[in-house]
Design a protein around this motif. Structure first.
Motif, PDB file in Angstrom:
ATOM      1  N   MET A   1     -12.088 -10.919  23.907  1.00 21.77           N
ATOM      2  CA  MET A   1     -10.777 -10.725  24.549  1.00 21.77           C
ATOM      3  C   MET A   1      -9.788 -10.119  23.560  1.00 21.77           C
ATOM      4  SD  MET A   1     -10.189 -14.244  26.660  1.00 21.77           S
ATOM      5  CE  MET A   1      -8.662 -13.832  27.432  1.00 21.77           C
ATOM      6  N   TYR A   2      -9.799 -10.651  22.344  1.00 18.77           N
ATOM      7  CA  TYR A   2      -8.862 -10.171  21.322  1.00 18.77           C
ATOM      8  C   TYR A   2      -9.089  -8.681  21.038  1.00 18.77           C
ATOM      9  CZ  TYR A   2      -6.631  -9.341  16.848  1.00 18.77           C
ATOM     10  OH  TYR A   2      -5.869  -8.802  15.846  1.00 18.77           O
ATOM     11  N   THR A   3     -10.356  -8.290  20.934  1.00 15.61           N
ATOM     12  CA  THR A   3     -10.682  -6.874  20.677  1.00 15.61           C
ATOM     13  C   THR A   3     -10.118  -5.981  21.783  1.00 15.61           C
ATOM     14  OG1 THR A   3     -12.687  -7.574  19.549  1.00 15.61           O
ATOM     15  CG2 THR A   3     -12.598  -5.277  20.208  1.00 15.61           C
ATOM     16  N   LYS A   4     -10.288  -6.432  23.033  1.00 14.11           N
ATOM     17  CA  LYS A   4      -9.780  -5.636  24.163  1.00 14.11           C
ATOM     18  C   LYS A   4      -8.249  -5.574  24.166  1.00 14.11           C
ATOM     19  CE  LYS A   4     -13.707  -5.965  27.288  1.00 14.11           C
ATOM     20  NZ  LYS A   4     -14.039  -4.523  27.238  1.00 14.11           N
ATOM     21  N   VAL A   5      -7.619  -6.694  23.848  1.00 11.76           N
ATOM     22  CA  VAL A   5      -6.145  -6.726  23.798  1.00 11.76           C
ATOM     23  C   VAL A   5      -5.656  -5.784  22.708  1.00 11.76           C
ATOM     24  CG1 VAL A   5      -4.144  -8.178  23.190  1.00 11.76           C
ATOM     25  CG2 VAL A   5      -5.896  -9.053  24.750  1.00 11.76           C
ATOM     26  N   LYS A   6      -6.290  -5.875  21.551  1.00  9.95           N
ATOM     27  CA  LYS A   6      -5.890  -5.044  20.404  1.00  9.95           C
ATOM     28  C   LYS A   6      -6.068  -3.562  20.711  1.00  9.95           C
ATOM     29  CE  LYS A   6      -8.371  -4.872  16.650  1.00  9.95           C
ATOM     30  NZ  LYS A   6      -9.063  -5.140  15.389  1.00  9.95           N
ATOM     31  N   ASN A   7      -7.235  -3.212  21.271  1.00 11.10           N
ATOM     32  CA  ASN A   7      -7.503  -1.802  21.601  1.00 11.10           C
ATOM     33  C   ASN A   7      -6.562  -1.299  22.684  1.00 11.10           C
ATOM     34  OD1 ASN A   7      -9.507  -1.772  19.737  1.00 11.10           O
ATOM     35  ND2 ASN A   7     -11.181  -2.088  21.195  1.00 11.10           N
TER      36      ASN A   7
ATOM     37  N   PHE B   1      -2.987 -14.476  18.134  1.00 10.46           N
ATOM     38  CA  PHE B   1      -3.518 -14.379  19.503  1.00 10.46           C
ATOM     39  C   PHE B   1      -3.961 -15.769  19.986  1.00 10.46           C
ATOM     40  CE2 PHE B   1      -7.504 -13.880  22.027  1.00 10.46           C
ATOM     41  CZ  PHE B   1      -6.956 -13.331  23.179  1.00 10.46           C
ATOM     42  N   LEU B   2      -4.681 -16.506  19.102  1.00 11.91           N
ATOM     43  CA  LEU B   2      -5.148 -17.856  19.476  1.00 11.91           C
ATOM     44  C   LEU B   2      -3.983 -18.808  19.710  1.00 11.91           C
ATOM     45  CD1 LEU B   2      -8.247 -18.479  17.167  1.00 11.91           C
ATOM     46  CD2 LEU B   2      -8.244 -17.923  19.598  1.00 11.91           C
ATOM     47  N   LYS B   3      -2.930 -18.623  18.919  1.00 15.40           N
ATOM     48  CA  LYS B   3      -1.739 -19.482  19.076  1.00 15.40           C
ATOM     49  C   LYS B   3      -1.188 -19.336  20.489  1.00 15.40           C
ATOM     50  CE  LYS B   3       2.305 -20.855  16.491  1.00 15.40           C
ATOM     51  NZ  LYS B   3       3.323 -20.520  15.515  1.00 15.40           N
ATOM     52  N   ALA B   4      -1.155 -18.093  20.979  1.00 12.24           N
ATOM     53  CA  ALA B   4      -0.685 -17.846  22.352  1.00 12.24           C
ATOM     54  C   ALA B   4      -1.649 -18.465  23.370  1.00 12.24           C
ATOM     55  CB  ALA B   4      -0.554 -16.345  22.590  1.00 12.24           C
ATOM     56  N   CYS B   5      -2.956 -18.305  23.104  1.00 12.61           N
ATOM     57  CA  CYS B   5      -3.980 -18.847  24.029  1.00 12.61           C
ATOM     58  C   CYS B   5      -3.856 -20.364  24.191  1.00 12.61           C
ATOM     59  CB  CYS B   5      -5.379 -18.531  23.514  1.00 12.61           C
ATOM     60  SG  CYS B   5      -5.796 -16.784  23.528  1.00 12.61           S
TER      61      CYS B   5
END
Length: 266
Positions: free
Chosen positions: A255-261, A204-208
């Motif tokens: 943000m990652y938690t929301k994307v994952k969920n 996810f961070l790589k994309a960010c």
């Protein structure tokens, strides 16, 4: 004794400066943890470490193993020092940890694998503190704060897994034999061992941070549905204009938690 030639393929620069060696020892945390050293070289730092604590060292270079075995024969016999002849990344792969109990990683790391080693140490639940000498530029990435131009995925990860992270001091090229072309820094990280990052968080961070100077929303819209992204920005009150280095580590985590969920539901 014949002079040992440093090998480029192992990124060897032998630390010779006694003032620097003493400062590293003085910065060791006051605890009962074991010490793990990676790439002991000719044993200049090792010699100081074993005076204080039991130490395990990982060395990949066969030529140095012979030198270290004879130099530390007494400590090895007394079981105060264990020398393991292997590539440290292989050891992590096979065993999951570099030591079976709590340990602190104290080392002068080869530049070419330093980032990898630190990230693996972050994942190793038995590793509590990290005091490593690495290239100054890399150390600044690990210790950067949001808003700093050096703030990248490395800074985000470090913020989330540590209680404290700072640069202790710089080490000039002439402290080594042979001298490297760059200045080094001692990086100190005290880990928060209760934190475990999700394995996909790095992706996810790589994309960010794929294009660090572009807006974060632009980077993310290439991998996330725009409407879904817009909802996340609204929920977390994130300004649409922010660039990747201007967003805090905790916001990235949220943000990652929301994307994952959202992906689970979708």
């Amino acid at each position: 004794m014949e002079k040992v030639i440093a090998k480029k393929k192992f990124g060897q620069n032998f630390l010779k400066d006694h003032t620097v060696l003493n400062k590293i020892i003085q910065s060791m945390p006051n605890n009962n943890n074991h010490i793990v050293e990676i790439g002991p070289g000719l044993g200049d730092l090792t010699k100081n470490l074993v005076k204080y604590k039991d130490t395990t060292a990982y060395e990949v270079d066969t030529d140095l193993i012979g030198i270290l075995n004879s130099k530390f024969a007494k400590e090895i016999e007394e079981k105060r020092f264990e020398l393991i002849h292997t590539d440290v990344l292989d050891a992590w792969e096979k065993k999951g940890s570099l030591y079976e109990g709590k340990y602190d990683l104290i080392a002068n790391l080869p530049y070419y694998i330093a980032t990898n080693i630190i990230l693996r140490a972050f994942e190793d639940v038995n590793c509590e503190n990290i005091i490593v000498m690495i290239q100054k530029e890399v150390a600044e990435k690990f210790s950067a704060n949001e808003g700093d131009k050096e703030f990248s995925s490395l800074g985000v990860i470090t913020k989330l897994v540590s209680k404290e992270c700072r640069l202790l001091f710089d080490v000039p090229p002439e402290s080594f034999d042979p001298p490297p072309k760059v200045t080094s820094s001692i990086l100190y990280v005290s880990k928060d061992t209760n934190v475990e990052l999700d394995k996909d968080f790095k992706k996810f961070l790589k994309a960010c941070f794929s294009q660090p100077r572009k807006k974060l929303s632009k980077n993310l819209s290439s991998v996330i549905d725009k409407e879904f992204l817009s909802n996340i920005y609204n929920e977390l009150n994130i300004k649409e204009t922010l660039r990747p280095h201007e967003v805090s580590a905790s916001l990235y985590s949220q943000m990652y938690t929301k994307v994952k969920n959202g992906k689970k539901r979708g």
